[in-house]
Design an enzyme around this catalytic site. Structure first.
Site, PDB file in Angstrom:
ATOM      1  N   GLU A 138      65.902  50.526  24.405  1.00  0.00           N
ATOM      2  CA  GLU A 138      64.783  51.415  24.710  1.00  0.00           C
ATOM      3  C   GLU A 138      63.868  51.613  23.504  1.00  0.00           C
ATOM      4  O   GLU A 138      62.651  51.666  23.646  1.00  0.00           O
ATOM      5  CB  GLU A 138      65.282  52.766  25.236  1.00  0.00           C
ATOM      6  CG  GLU A 138      65.821  52.696  26.664  1.00  0.00           C
ATOM      7  CD  GLU A 138      64.793  52.146  27.647  1.00  0.00           C
ATOM      8  OE1 GLU A 138      63.583  52.355  27.446  1.00  0.00           O
ATOM      9  OE2 GLU A 138      65.193  51.476  28.611  1.00  0.00           O
ATOM     10  N   TYR A 182      60.450  60.285  26.787  1.00  0.00           N
ATOM     11  CA  TYR A 182      60.708  59.054  27.520  1.00  0.00           C
ATOM     12  C   TYR A 182      62.090  58.484  27.191  1.00  0.00           C
ATOM     13  O   TYR A 182      62.881  58.161  28.096  1.00  0.00           O
ATOM     14  CB  TYR A 182      59.631  57.983  27.242  1.00  0.00           C
ATOM     15  CG  TYR A 182      60.111  56.652  27.739  1.00  0.00           C
ATOM     16  CD1 TYR A 182      60.065  56.348  29.098  1.00  0.00           C
ATOM     17  CD2 TYR A 182      60.729  55.738  26.882  1.00  0.00           C
ATOM     18  CE1 TYR A 182      60.588  55.168  29.586  1.00  0.00           C
ATOM     19  CE2 TYR A 182      61.261  54.554  27.359  1.00  0.00           C
ATOM     20  CZ  TYR A 182      61.182  54.274  28.713  1.00  0.00           C
ATOM     21  OH  TYR A 182      61.724  53.118  29.193  1.00  0.00           O
ATOM     22  N   ASP A 216      57.256  55.483  31.927  1.00  0.00           N
ATOM     23  CA  ASP A 216      56.665  54.620  30.897  1.00  0.00           C
ATOM     24  C   ASP A 216      55.337  54.092  31.422  1.00  0.00           C
ATOM     25  O   ASP A 216      54.905  54.455  32.521  1.00  0.00           O
ATOM     26  CB  ASP A 216      57.635  53.497  30.490  1.00  0.00           C
ATOM     27  CG  ASP A 216      57.654  52.360  31.499  1.00  0.00           C
ATOM     28  OD1 ASP A 216      57.239  52.583  32.671  1.00  0.00           O
ATOM     29  OD2 ASP A 216      58.067  51.250  31.134  1.00  0.00           O
ATOM     30  N   CYS A 253      53.005  44.664  39.485  1.00  0.00           N
ATOM     31  CA  CYS A 253      51.837  45.536  39.372  1.00  0.00           C
ATOM     32  C   CYS A 253      51.418  45.595  37.894  1.00  0.00           C
ATOM     33  O   CYS A 253      51.425  46.642  37.261  1.00  0.00           O
ATOM     34  CB  CYS A 253      52.163  46.924  39.900  1.00  0.00           C
ATOM     35  SG  CYS A 253      50.700  47.952  40.166  1.00  0.00           S
ATOM     36  N   CYS A 293      49.329  41.511  44.000  1.00  0.00           N
ATOM     37  CA  CYS A 293      49.482  42.383  45.174  1.00  0.00           C
ATOM     38  C   CYS A 293      50.088  41.646  46.367  1.00  0.00           C
ATOM     39  O   CYS A 293      50.813  42.239  47.159  1.00  0.00           O
ATOM     40  CB  CYS A 293      48.140  42.991  45.550  1.00  0.00           C
ATOM     41  SG  CYS A 293      47.465  44.018  44.222  1.00  0.00           S
ATOM     42  N   CYS A 312      53.737  42.031  46.407  1.00  0.00           N
ATOM     43  CA  CYS A 312      54.231  43.389  46.191  1.00  0.00           C
ATOM     44  C   CYS A 312      54.842  43.979  47.465  1.00  0.00           C
ATOM     45  O   CYS A 312      54.233  43.908  48.542  1.00  0.00           O
ATOM     46  CB  CYS A 312      53.075  44.279  45.725  1.00  0.00           C
ATOM     47  SG  CYS A 312      53.604  45.970  45.406  1.00  0.00           S
ATOM     48  N   CYS A 324      50.024  50.690  49.749  1.00  0.00           N
ATOM     49  CA  CYS A 324      49.459  51.084  48.457  1.00  0.00           C
ATOM     50  C   CYS A 324      48.086  51.756  48.631  1.00  0.00           C
ATOM     51  O   CYS A 324      47.173  51.204  49.245  1.00  0.00           O
ATOM     52  CB  CYS A 324      49.321  49.824  47.603  1.00  0.00           C
ATOM     53  SG  CYS A 324      48.396  50.076  46.092  1.00  0.00           S
TER      54      CYS A 324
END
Ligand code: SF4
Length: 314
Positions: A60, A143, A161, A216, A223, A226, A232
């Site tokens: 991370e 985060y 994030d 994305c 798209c 997706c 969306c």
């Protein structure tokens, strides 16, 4: 059945929830993203069940501002050398800066070292498993605390994030990009979308993140591939262009960041003290070079030994 629409959006004590434009029932939304994640996720070593909380924490720190491809070899080398926080804490911070290599934003190496020291000295060498204690560690922000609690300990937290924020901005709020800094409205949206069950919430967090990283994407979202295409909000609104303030660029060439990177590379490779003359050859502009070096010293990434002699922090 709960549906994410303006009419049913939950209210928050901080004010009304934002208009949620993704008209898909919550359970269906969860299933859609979770199924996509299961089928399309990358096989990353810090996601395996045997990855330790420390391994997840290191990933991370590294992934915050560096792409997966560059993080993978650095993460493997780091864990091989320092498989536990105590292993890292036993060495000087300069060794962390050296191992950080060319991942960029090397203050993260110092923060990770400071976190390893705190874990070793105050928490018996084990990465804490609760969000508040994680947040109290040096260099661990909202985060990272949420990500480690979620990914290493399978807890229920909002993990926001840049990838997640972008997916929610488009799919839910119908805008191409989120605000520069995370807003309370985004946090309320993310909270409203979070599955109730902790295990499912932890997978949801990484699933949405993966959707933002692979499909994305910032500049050219795929798209057609997706799972949220027909639902969306941004798609349904005809993909309206971004109208917010100018977005920050990622320029690097000619910046102080580039000069800092060149100076630090000399010190990393030296394995000892370095005289000013060896630093002077990395960049022709003396004023910018001096500014970059002063910045590295101020950040604790470089230590002056004596007049005109420098080294990594001991
Ligand atoms: S349809 Fe396109 S814009 Fe909407 S969430 Fe999917 S990739 Fe992003």
């Amino acid at each position: 059945m709960t549906s994410i629409t303006a009419a049913t959006a939950p209210l928050s004590p901080a004010g009304p929830a934002p208009l949620l434009g993704l008209s898909l029932p919550l359970p269906a939304l969860h299933t859609t993203v979770l199924d996509w994640y299961e089928a399309g996720k990358r096989d990353l070593p810090w996601r395996t069940p045997d990855a330790s909380p420390w391994a997840v924490m290191v990933s991370e720190f590294m992934l915050q501002q560096t792409p997966v491809k560059r993080v993978l070899p650095a993460w493997e080398a780091w864990l091989e050398r320092w498989p536990t926080p105590a292993d890292l804490a036993a060495e000087p911070p300069g060794e962390a800066v050296r191992m950080w290599g060319r991942l960029g934003y090397p203050r993260r190496a110092l923060r990770l070292h400071a976190t390893a020291v705190a874990i070793t000295e105050q928490h018996g060498g084990d990465v804490p498993d609760d969000h508040a204690t994680l947040l109290s560690l040096p260099g661990v922000g909202e985060y990272t605390a949420a990500a480690v609690a979620s990914f290493a300990f399978r807890q229920r937290h909002v993990v926001l994030d840049t990838n997640v924020r972008r997916v929610f901005a488009r799919a839910v709020s119908g805008v191409e990009y989120p605000a520069q800094a995370t807003t309370a409205a985004e946090r309320r949206t993310a909270t409203a979308l979070l599955p109730d069950d902790a295990e499912t919430a932890a997978t949801w967090a990484v699933g949405v993140m993966e959707l933002g990283a692979l499909v994305c994407t910032a500049r050219s979202p795929e798209c057609g591939d997706c799972p949220l295409f027909t639902h969306c909000a941004w798609q349904r609104a005809g993909r309206p262009p971004y109208e917010g303030p100018a977005r920050r660029g990622q320029s690097y060439e000619g910046t102080d960041r580039q000069v800092r990177g060149k100076l630090l590379a000399v010190l990393r490779e030296a394995h000892g003290s370095v005289e000013q003359a060896r630093l002077d050859v990395v960049w022709p502009d003396a004023v910018q070079r001096a500014r970059a070096l002063d910045g590295l010293v101020a950040d604790g990434l470089v230590e002056p030994v004596e007049q005109g002699v420098y080294r990594l922090p001991q």
